[in-house]
Design a protein around this motif. Structure first.
Motif, short mmCIF file in Angstrom:
data_model
loop_
_atom_site.label_atom_id
_atom_site.label_comp_id
_atom_site.label_asym_id
_atom_site.label_seq_id
_atom_site.Cartn_x
_atom_site.Cartn_y
_atom_site.Cartn_z
N ALA A 32 19.70 -14.19 22.00
CA ALA A 32 18.33 -13.80 21.72
C ALA A 32 18.21 -12.29 21.57
O ALA A 32 19.03 -11.54 22.09
N GLU A 33 17.19 -11.85 20.85
CA GLU A 33 16.87 -10.43 20.81
C GLU A 33 16.39 -10.03 22.21
O GLU A 33 15.96 -10.88 23.00
N ILE A 34 16.40 -8.73 22.50
CA ILE A 34 15.98 -8.25 23.82
C ILE A 34 14.58 -8.77 24.16
O ILE A 34 13.68 -8.73 23.33
N GLY A 35 14.43 -9.31 25.35
CA GLY A 35 13.11 -9.74 25.81
C GLY A 35 12.79 -11.20 25.50
O GLY A 35 11.79 -11.71 25.95
N THR A 36 13.66 -11.87 24.75
CA THR A 36 13.42 -13.30 24.51
C THR A 36 14.55 -14.10 25.14
O THR A 36 15.55 -13.54 25.57
N HIS A 37 14.40 -15.41 25.17
CA HIS A 37 15.40 -16.23 25.84
C HIS A 37 16.43 -16.78 24.87
O HIS A 37 16.15 -17.00 23.70
N ASP A 38 17.64 -17.01 25.38
CA ASP A 38 18.67 -17.64 24.57
C ASP A 38 18.27 -19.09 24.30
O ASP A 38 17.69 -19.74 25.16
N GLU A 39 18.60 -19.57 23.11
CA GLU A 39 18.17 -20.91 22.71
C GLU A 39 19.37 -21.84 22.55
O GLU A 39 20.33 -21.49 21.86
N PRO A 40 19.28 -23.04 23.10
CA PRO A 40 20.31 -24.04 22.82
C PRO A 40 20.35 -24.35 21.32
O PRO A 40 19.31 -24.35 20.67
N ILE A 41 21.54 -24.61 20.82
CA ILE A 41 21.67 -24.92 19.38
C ILE A 41 22.86 -25.88 19.22
O ILE A 41 23.78 -25.87 20.03
N SER A 42 22.83 -26.67 18.17
CA SER A 42 23.95 -27.58 17.92
C SER A 42 24.97 -26.88 17.01
O SER A 42 24.65 -25.91 16.33
N LYS A 43 26.18 -27.43 17.00
CA LYS A 43 27.20 -26.87 16.12
C LYS A 43 26.77 -26.98 14.66
O LYS A 43 26.96 -26.05 13.88
N ALA A 44 26.16 -28.12 14.32
CA ALA A 44 25.72 -28.32 12.93
C ALA A 44 24.73 -27.23 12.51
O ALA A 44 24.83 -26.65 11.43
N LYS A 45 23.80 -26.92 13.41
CA LYS A 45 22.76 -25.91 13.09
C LYS A 45 23.37 -24.51 12.98
O LYS A 45 22.90 -23.69 12.19
N ILE A 46 24.36 -24.21 13.81
CA ILE A 46 25.01 -22.89 13.75
C ILE A 46 25.55 -22.65 12.34
O ILE A 46 25.37 -21.59 11.76
N VAL A 47 26.18 -23.68 11.80
CA VAL A 47 26.77 -23.56 10.46
C VAL A 47 25.67 -23.58 9.40
O VAL A 47 25.65 -22.74 8.49
N GLU A 48 24.74 -24.52 9.56
CA GLU A 48 23.62 -24.65 8.62
C GLU A 48 22.83 -23.35 8.48
O GLU A 48 22.45 -22.94 7.39
N ARG A 49 22.59 -22.70 9.62
CA ARG A 49 21.82 -21.45 9.59
C ARG A 49 22.65 -20.24 9.19
O ARG A 49 22.16 -19.11 9.19
N GLY A 50 23.94 -20.47 8.95
CA GLY A 50 24.79 -19.39 8.50
C GLY A 50 25.15 -18.39 9.59
O GLY A 50 25.52 -17.25 9.32
N LEU A 51 25.03 -18.81 10.87
CA LEU A 51 25.37 -17.90 11.97
C LEU A 51 26.88 -17.72 12.06
O LEU A 51 27.38 -16.64 12.37
N MET A 52 27.61 -18.79 11.80
CA MET A 52 29.08 -18.76 11.78
C MET A 52 29.54 -19.78 10.74
O MET A 52 28.83 -20.77 10.51
N THR A 53 30.73 -19.57 10.19
CA THR A 53 31.27 -20.60 9.31
C THR A 53 31.85 -21.72 10.18
O THR A 53 32.13 -21.52 11.37
N ALA A 54 32.05 -22.86 9.56
CA ALA A 54 32.61 -23.99 10.30
C ALA A 54 33.98 -23.63 10.87
O ALA A 54 34.31 -24.00 12.01
N ASP A 55 34.77 -22.87 10.12
CA ASP A 55 36.10 -22.47 10.58
C ASP A 55 36.02 -21.52 11.78
O ASP A 55 36.75 -21.67 12.76
N GLN A 56 35.13 -20.55 11.67
CA GLN A 56 34.96 -19.60 12.79
C GLN A 56 34.54 -20.35 14.05
O GLN A 56 35.05 -20.11 15.14
N LEU A 57 33.61 -21.28 13.87
CA LEU A 57 33.07 -22.01 15.02
C LEU A 57 34.14 -22.90 15.67
O LEU A 57 34.26 -22.95 16.89
N GLU A 58 34.91 -23.53 14.83
CA GLU A 58 35.95 -24.43 15.35
C GLU A 58 36.97 -23.64 16.17
O GLU A 58 37.35 -24.03 17.28
#
Ligand code: ADP
Ligand code: MG
Length: 317
Positions: free
Chosen positions: A150-176
């Motif tokens: 999270a950005e400063i002052g907000t809370h960390d959010e649970p996320i699924s592996k599928a969403k991490i890739v879908e949102r472009g936060l990490m590639t599937a390879d990086q995540l694996e």
């Protein structure tokens, strides 16, 4: 006076070493950026629910010593950011591109996962949890529950592996690769904990990569701020009786906040009084002795002054 009492007036709340580089102030660490490296000062600040609440005597030194020990004990599993340790509170680290996801591995359902499981927030992991789990129950195999940073002052959010890739936060390879590394680190941490009569319950890893895409472990490792530890020999009886586990970690503080002050992250956090600061410091001493297998030897005195001297001696200031 005992050293913890004596240190109450000398804790390290923050640093201001202008010559060291551009400063980023995290919740716990002051990070100075240079060209290709960071000077990371672990302060005595303590945070819970993403709020900084005050300082704990010797906490920064204890955490940093533990992290350095864990980095050295896992070098065969993954590269890490450690370059040098000019002071017990300071590391010189390789500057890396941190993934925007915290890699969390858990062997038990407790803490925030237990709270999120009950409220349904944990559905975001898309892990299909069994409907009848009990607090502190052991999972057959460790589970991977990533959270977005999270950005400063907000809370960390649970996320699924599928969403991490879908949102472009990490590639599937990086995540694996990151998940596999986190799981191997967890297995090593659990093994080392077990050798000392402890259970590594869960832990948060921060990973990143260099320009060549090489994976590194960054931030901190297997400290009681990033990991939850329980006393192994008491687990079964306490779980069977429905009693709280004996913890070596920040959940102690979270319990004090929730039970004594009704604070669970919203509104203004209560100030820590000296009694809880001393109690928490002795928990960190206890954690150090158990996890490292040797007592922590405190030196009372101004931490900031000592850091300045050591940085100067190392040619960093
Ligand atoms: N080697 C590294 N390269 C880049 N960033 C790092 C590295 N090590 C730690 N960091 C970042 O530095 C910060 C450490 O400060 P901390 O007080 O833990 O911050 P936070 O409030 O974000 O938890 C974190 O944002 C962490 O991701
Ligand atoms: Mg942090």
């Amino acid at each position: 006076m005992n050293p913890i009492q004596a240190q109450l007036a000398h804790t390290l709340r923050g640093t201001d070493f202008e010559e060291l580089g551009e400063r980023y102030v995290g919740k716990v660490r002051d990070v100075y950026a240079q060209d290709d490296r960071l000077i990371i000062v672990t302060t005595d600040r303590v945070s819970a629910f993403d709020h900084v609440l005050g300082t704990i005597p010797f906490k920064g030194e204890i955490l940093n010593r533990m992290a350095v020990d864990a980095f050295r004990a896992t070098e065969d599993i993954a590269k890490n950011h450690l370059i040098a340790v000019p002071d017990p509170n300071v590391v010189v680290a390789k500057k890396l591109k941190a993934y925007p996801v915290e890699m969390i591995v858990r062997q038990y359902i407790t803490g925030s996962l237990w709270r999120d499981y009950q409220s349904g927030v944990a559905d975001a992991y898309e892990l299909a949890f069994a409907p009848d789990l009990k607090k502190d129950q052991r999972f057959e195999a460790p589970i991977f529950t990533p959270s977005t940073k999270a950005e400063i002052g907000t809370h960390d959010e649970p996320i699924s592996k599928a969403k991490i890739v879908e949102r472009g936060l990490m590639t599937a390879d990086q995540l694996e690769r990151a998940e596999e590394t986190a799981r191997r680190l967890f297995a090593r941490g659990a093994e080392r904990a077990a050798a000392r009569g402890l259970i590594l319950v869960d832990t948060k890893y921060e990973l990143g990569e260099d320009e060549d895409g090489e994976l590194y472990v960054i931030d901190e490792l297997h400290t009681p701020d990033s990991s939850r530890y329980w006393i192994a020999e008491e687990y079964e009886a306490r779980f069977a009786a429905g009693d709280a586990q004996r913890m070596l970690d920040k959940e102690n503080l979270r319990g004090w906040l929730i039970e004594q002050h009704g604070f669970s992250g919203h509104g203004t956090p209560p100030a820590l009084d000296d009694e809880i600061r001393v109690t928490l410091a002795s928990r960190y001493f206890d954690a150090y002795a158990r996890i490292l297998g040797a007592p922590f030897e405190p030196t009372v005195g101004d931490v900031g002054d000592r850091i300045r001297d050591n940085l100067a001696a190392a040619g960093l200031l």
